[in-house]
Design an enzyme around this catalytic site. Structure first.
Site, PDB file in Angstrom:
ATOM      1  N   ARG A 142     -24.434  99.541  12.219  1.00  0.00           N
ATOM      2  CA  ARG A 142     -24.896  99.826  10.861  1.00  0.00           C
ATOM      3  C   ARG A 142     -25.121 101.313  10.622  1.00  0.00           C
ATOM      4  O   ARG A 142     -25.396 101.728   9.498  1.00  0.00           O
ATOM      5  CB  ARG A 142     -26.224  99.097  10.588  1.00  0.00           C
ATOM      6  CG  ARG A 142     -26.074  97.612  10.374  1.00  0.00           C
ATOM      7  CD  ARG A 142     -27.386  97.018   9.875  1.00  0.00           C
ATOM      8  NE  ARG A 142     -27.196  95.617   9.574  1.00  0.00           N
ATOM      9  CZ  ARG A 142     -27.444  95.045   8.401  1.00  0.00           C
ATOM     10  NH1 ARG A 142     -27.915  95.726   7.398  1.00  0.00           N
ATOM     11  NH2 ARG A 142     -27.226  93.765   8.222  1.00  0.00           N
ATOM     12  N   TYR A 145     -23.634 103.667   7.819  1.00  0.00           N
ATOM     13  CA  TYR A 145     -24.237 103.520   6.493  1.00  0.00           C
ATOM     14  C   TYR A 145     -25.668 104.054   6.498  1.00  0.00           C
ATOM     15  O   TYR A 145     -26.031 104.899   5.676  1.00  0.00           O
ATOM     16  CB  TYR A 145     -24.205 102.046   6.103  1.00  0.00           C
ATOM     17  CG  TYR A 145     -24.644 101.759   4.687  1.00  0.00           C
ATOM     18  CD1 TYR A 145     -23.854 102.121   3.603  1.00  0.00           C
ATOM     19  CD2 TYR A 145     -25.852 101.106   4.431  1.00  0.00           C
ATOM     20  CE1 TYR A 145     -24.258 101.838   2.296  1.00  0.00           C
ATOM     21  CE2 TYR A 145     -26.248 100.822   3.140  1.00  0.00           C
ATOM     22  CZ  TYR A 145     -25.448 101.184   2.067  1.00  0.00           C
ATOM     23  OH  TYR A 145     -25.845 100.907   0.786  1.00  0.00           O
ATOM     24  N   GLU A 147     -27.365 106.014   8.662  1.00  0.00           N
ATOM     25  CA  GLU A 147     -27.506 107.457   8.920  1.00  0.00           C
ATOM     26  C   GLU A 147     -26.787 108.272   7.841  1.00  0.00           C
ATOM     27  O   GLU A 147     -27.229 109.366   7.489  1.00  0.00           O
ATOM     28  CB  GLU A 147     -26.972 107.820  10.309  1.00  0.00           C
ATOM     29  CG  GLU A 147     -27.725 107.168  11.455  1.00  0.00           C
ATOM     30  CD  GLU A 147     -29.149 107.701  11.654  1.00  0.00           C
ATOM     31  OE1 GLU A 147     -29.700 108.400  10.787  1.00  0.00           O
ATOM     32  OE2 GLU A 147     -29.727 107.385  12.719  1.00  0.00           O
ATOM     33  N   LYS A 149     -26.591 107.523   4.705  1.00  0.00           N
ATOM     34  CA  LYS A 149     -27.485 107.557   3.547  1.00  0.00           C
ATOM     35  C   LYS A 149     -28.709 108.430   3.824  1.00  0.00           C
ATOM     36  O   LYS A 149     -29.240 109.073   2.925  1.00  0.00           O
ATOM     37  CB  LYS A 149     -27.924 106.136   3.180  1.00  0.00           C
ATOM     38  CG  LYS A 149     -26.792 105.285   2.585  1.00  0.00           C
ATOM     39  CD  LYS A 149     -26.507 105.699   1.144  1.00  0.00           C
ATOM     40  CE  LYS A 149     -25.523 104.759   0.474  1.00  0.00           C
ATOM     41  NZ  LYS A 149     -25.282 105.099  -0.935  1.00  0.00           N
ATOM     42  N   VAL A 187     -25.100  87.633   1.630  1.00  0.00           N
ATOM     43  CA  VAL A 187     -25.679  86.312   1.802  1.00  0.00           C
ATOM     44  C   VAL A 187     -25.625  85.489   0.504  1.00  0.00           C
ATOM     45  O   VAL A 187     -25.277  84.295   0.546  1.00  0.00           O
ATOM     46  CB  VAL A 187     -27.106  86.425   2.379  1.00  0.00           C
ATOM     47  CG1 VAL A 187     -28.095  87.042   1.404  1.00  0.00           C
ATOM     48  CG2 VAL A 187     -27.597  85.093   2.861  1.00  0.00           C
ATOM     49  N   ARG A 211     -35.427  88.709   3.309  1.00  0.00           N
ATOM     50  CA  ARG A 211     -34.975  89.751   2.389  1.00  0.00           C
ATOM     51  C   ARG A 211     -35.690  89.515   1.058  1.00  0.00           C
ATOM     52  O   ARG A 211     -36.183  88.411   0.789  1.00  0.00           O
ATOM     53  CB  ARG A 211     -33.459  89.679   2.140  1.00  0.00           C
ATOM     54  CG  ARG A 211     -32.565  89.938   3.335  1.00  0.00           C
ATOM     55  CD  ARG A 211     -32.626  91.380   3.820  1.00  0.00           C
ATOM     56  NE  ARG A 211     -31.643  91.635   4.876  1.00  0.00           N
ATOM     57  CZ  ARG A 211     -31.865  91.428   6.174  1.00  0.00           C
ATOM     58  NH1 ARG A 211     -33.028  90.959   6.592  1.00  0.00           N
ATOM     59  NH2 ARG A 211     -30.940  91.703   7.070  1.00  0.00           N
ATOM     60  N   ASP A 273     -29.258  93.496  12.753  1.00  0.00           N
ATOM     61  CA  ASP A 273     -29.605  92.839  11.484  1.00  0.00           C
ATOM     62  C   ASP A 273     -31.142  92.888  11.330  1.00  0.00           C
ATOM     63  O   ASP A 273     -31.868  92.359  12.181  1.00  0.00           O
ATOM     64  CB  ASP A 273     -29.128  91.382  11.556  1.00  0.00           C
ATOM     65  CG  ASP A 273     -29.069  90.720  10.208  1.00  0.00           C
ATOM     66  OD1 ASP A 273     -27.958  90.619   9.657  1.00  0.00           O
ATOM     67  OD2 ASP A 273     -30.124  90.292   9.697  1.00  0.00           O
ATOM     68  N   ARG A 277     -37.454  92.433   5.401  1.00  0.00           N
ATOM     69  CA  ARG A 277     -37.319  93.564   4.487  1.00  0.00           C
ATOM     70  C   ARG A 277     -37.996  93.212   3.174  1.00  0.00           C
ATOM     71  O   ARG A 277     -37.722  92.161   2.587  1.00  0.00           O
ATOM     72  CB  ARG A 277     -35.840  93.864   4.256  1.00  0.00           C
ATOM     73  CG  ARG A 277     -35.649  95.132   3.473  1.00  0.00           C
ATOM     74  CD  ARG A 277     -34.207  95.377   3.154  1.00  0.00           C
ATOM     75  NE  ARG A 277     -33.409  95.803   4.275  1.00  0.00           N
ATOM     76  CZ  ARG A 277     -32.117  95.516   4.372  1.00  0.00           C
ATOM     77  NH1 ARG A 277     -31.522  94.777   3.462  1.00  0.00           N
ATOM     78  NH2 ARG A 277     -31.425  95.966   5.382  1.00  0.00           N
TER      79      ARG A 277
HETATM   80  N1  UDP Z   1     -26.512  86.210   6.274  1.00  0.00           N
HETATM   81  C1  UDP Z   1     -26.354  84.877   6.668  1.00  0.00           C
HETATM   82  N2  UDP Z   1     -25.195  84.251   6.343  1.00  0.00           N
HETATM   83  C2  UDP Z   1     -24.188  84.843   5.631  1.00  0.00           C
HETATM   84  C3  UDP Z   1     -24.364  86.187   5.218  1.00  0.00           C
HETATM   85  C4  UDP Z   1     -25.535  86.849   5.563  1.00  0.00           C
HETATM   86  O1  UDP Z   1     -27.239  84.294   7.305  1.00  0.00           O
HETATM   87  O2  UDP Z   1     -23.179  84.181   5.367  1.00  0.00           O
HETATM   88  C5  UDP Z   1     -27.766  86.911   6.601  1.00  0.00           C
HETATM   89  C6  UDP Z   1     -27.586  88.276   7.279  1.00  0.00           C
HETATM   90  O3  UDP Z   1     -27.465  88.138   8.675  1.00  0.00           O
HETATM   91  C7  UDP Z   1     -28.861  88.985   6.882  1.00  0.00           C
HETATM   92  C8  UDP Z   1     -29.175  88.414   5.486  1.00  0.00           C
HETATM   93  O4  UDP Z   1     -28.424  87.200   5.379  1.00  0.00           O
HETATM   94  O5  UDP Z   1     -29.902  88.643   7.741  1.00  0.00           O
HETATM   95  C9  UDP Z   1     -28.765  89.339   4.349  1.00  0.00           C
HETATM   96  O6  UDP Z   1     -27.440  89.730   4.567  1.00  0.00           O
HETATM   97  P1  UDP Z   1     -26.623  90.645   3.549  1.00  0.00           P
HETATM   98  O7  UDP Z   1     -25.326  90.980   4.200  1.00  0.00           O
HETATM   99  O8  UDP Z   1     -26.572  90.000   2.212  1.00  0.00           O
HETATM  100  O9  UDP Z   1     -27.497  91.974   3.351  1.00  0.00           O
HETATM  101  P2  UDP Z   1     -28.245  92.996   4.351  1.00  0.00           P
HETATM  102  O10 UDP Z   1     -28.199  92.472   5.752  1.00  0.00           O
HETATM  103  O11 UDP Z   1     -27.514  94.275   4.209  1.00  0.00           O
HETATM  104  O12 UDP Z   1     -29.627  93.024   3.821  1.00  0.00           O
END
Ligand code: UDP
Length: 314
Positions: A142, A145, A147, A149, A187, A211, A273, A277
């Protein structure tokens, strides 16, 4: 009235922002190299006299006169997109910020950087306040992205301190709504499409990671308010909806809106991951007199409708 430049204007948040600014009667120049943005997102704006689309990669300088404001939203933002070409992601973050700050300096335009909650990495403080320096793995998948940003924020502040450029930094937390790319692996889009197709939901890890999801209209409101604050407001400002859900809760919500019994296919949690958040938005509330107004249920319904229509037109 000068022009407003929106880089990444054909992306998800960018196209929603362009639409709003055009509706307000602003002259908008939308810059996008269409690497992750889509022209279809701004197709209907093309007929408007106050909208112009320019295909341009911000890794290269862009010259333009008569600009009052620059929103820098150009960067792939979903993990699968920004990890696909990580070197390009770092270049877009740094060189893009560098070129646009130069443009802002020369034209005396205000410039807003779309930064991200990813600057906090996998946070050890909860909820995250702007003063938290974060917990970022500098060499992980990750980091291009995260670092990138972080470096962009640093560069923004150096242009502010050295050249008095009018900067605004928004730390954008997870955002969803119409205009989302159905294939970006996020997600909300993944879960909605899986349920619509009758497939199992792909749950990464045990689904207890959390999230907080902000509806795109709320986000656009906040970005415009932030841009229009006076010179003393630089940010960084957290923008997001502080209501927190686990991914299991989110899946249940989508299932219940669609009236479907859901099933899961559990998969490995991606590297780095974040476990949780949630933004502390006290600063945004005070400085912008803003707070999110769209409840997750209403936002998900609108997003589901959007995806259904998208599928019908195919
Ligand atoms: N996630 C999941 N299934 C999916 C897509 C994402 O469980 O099909 C999880 C992912 O591992 C993360 C959360 O959902 O913990 C949010 O993921 P997303 O990619 O939407 O955003 P980010 O991780 O950048 O917050």
């Amino acid at each position: 009235m000068g022009k407003i430049l929106v880089t990444g204007g054909a992306g998800f948040i960018g196209s929603n922002l362009c639409e709003r600014l055009v509706t307000y009667g602003q002259k908008v120049v939308c810059l996008d190299d269409l690497s992750s943005g889509k022209k279809i997102n701004v197709q209907y704006l093309m007929e408007k006299p106050n909208f112009e689309f320019v295909n341009h990669d911000i890794c290269f300088p862009y010259h333009c006169e008569g600009i009052d404001q620059i929103y820098n939203l150009a960067c792939p933002a979903s993990p699968i997109f920004y990890q696909d070409d990580p070197i390009q992601t770092s270049k877009t973050s740094f060189l893009g910020a560098f070129h646009l700050l130069g443009l802002a300096k020369r034209t005396c335009a205000k410039i807003l950087q779309a930064s991200t909650s990813e600057v906090y990495g996998d946070p050890l403080i909860h909820p995250q306040k702007e003063g938290y320096f974060g917990n970022v793995n500098p060499i992980g998948l990750r980091s291009c992205y995260d670092e990138g940003k972080r470096l962009a924020e640093s560069l923004f502040f150096d242009y502010y301190r050295k050249h008095d450029v009018q900067i605004k930094i928004a730390r954008i937390f997870n955002t969803y709504g119409p205009g989302m790319d159905e294939s970006d692996g996020r997600v909300i889009s993944n879960f909605i499409f899986q349920v619509l197709r009758g497939d199992s939901i792909t749950m990464y890890g045990d689904g207890r990671q959390t999230r907080s999801f902000c509806y795109v209209d709320d986000m656009v409101n906040a970005l415009i308010l932030l841009m229009n604050t006076d010179h003393s407001v630089t940010g960084p400002v957290n923008l997001g909806n502080p209501v927190e859900y686990s991914m299991l809760e989110l899946a249940q919500k989508i299932g219940s809106i669609l009236g479907v019994e859901i099933s899961f296919e559990f998969k490995r949690l991606p590297e780095d991951d974040p476990k949780q958040r949630k933004p502390d938005i006290t600063f945004a509330k005070n400085i912008l007199k803003w707070k999110p107004t769209v409840q997750i249920h209403d936002g998900l319904e609108k997003t589901i409708e959007y995806f259904k229509c998208l599928n019908k037109t195919k």
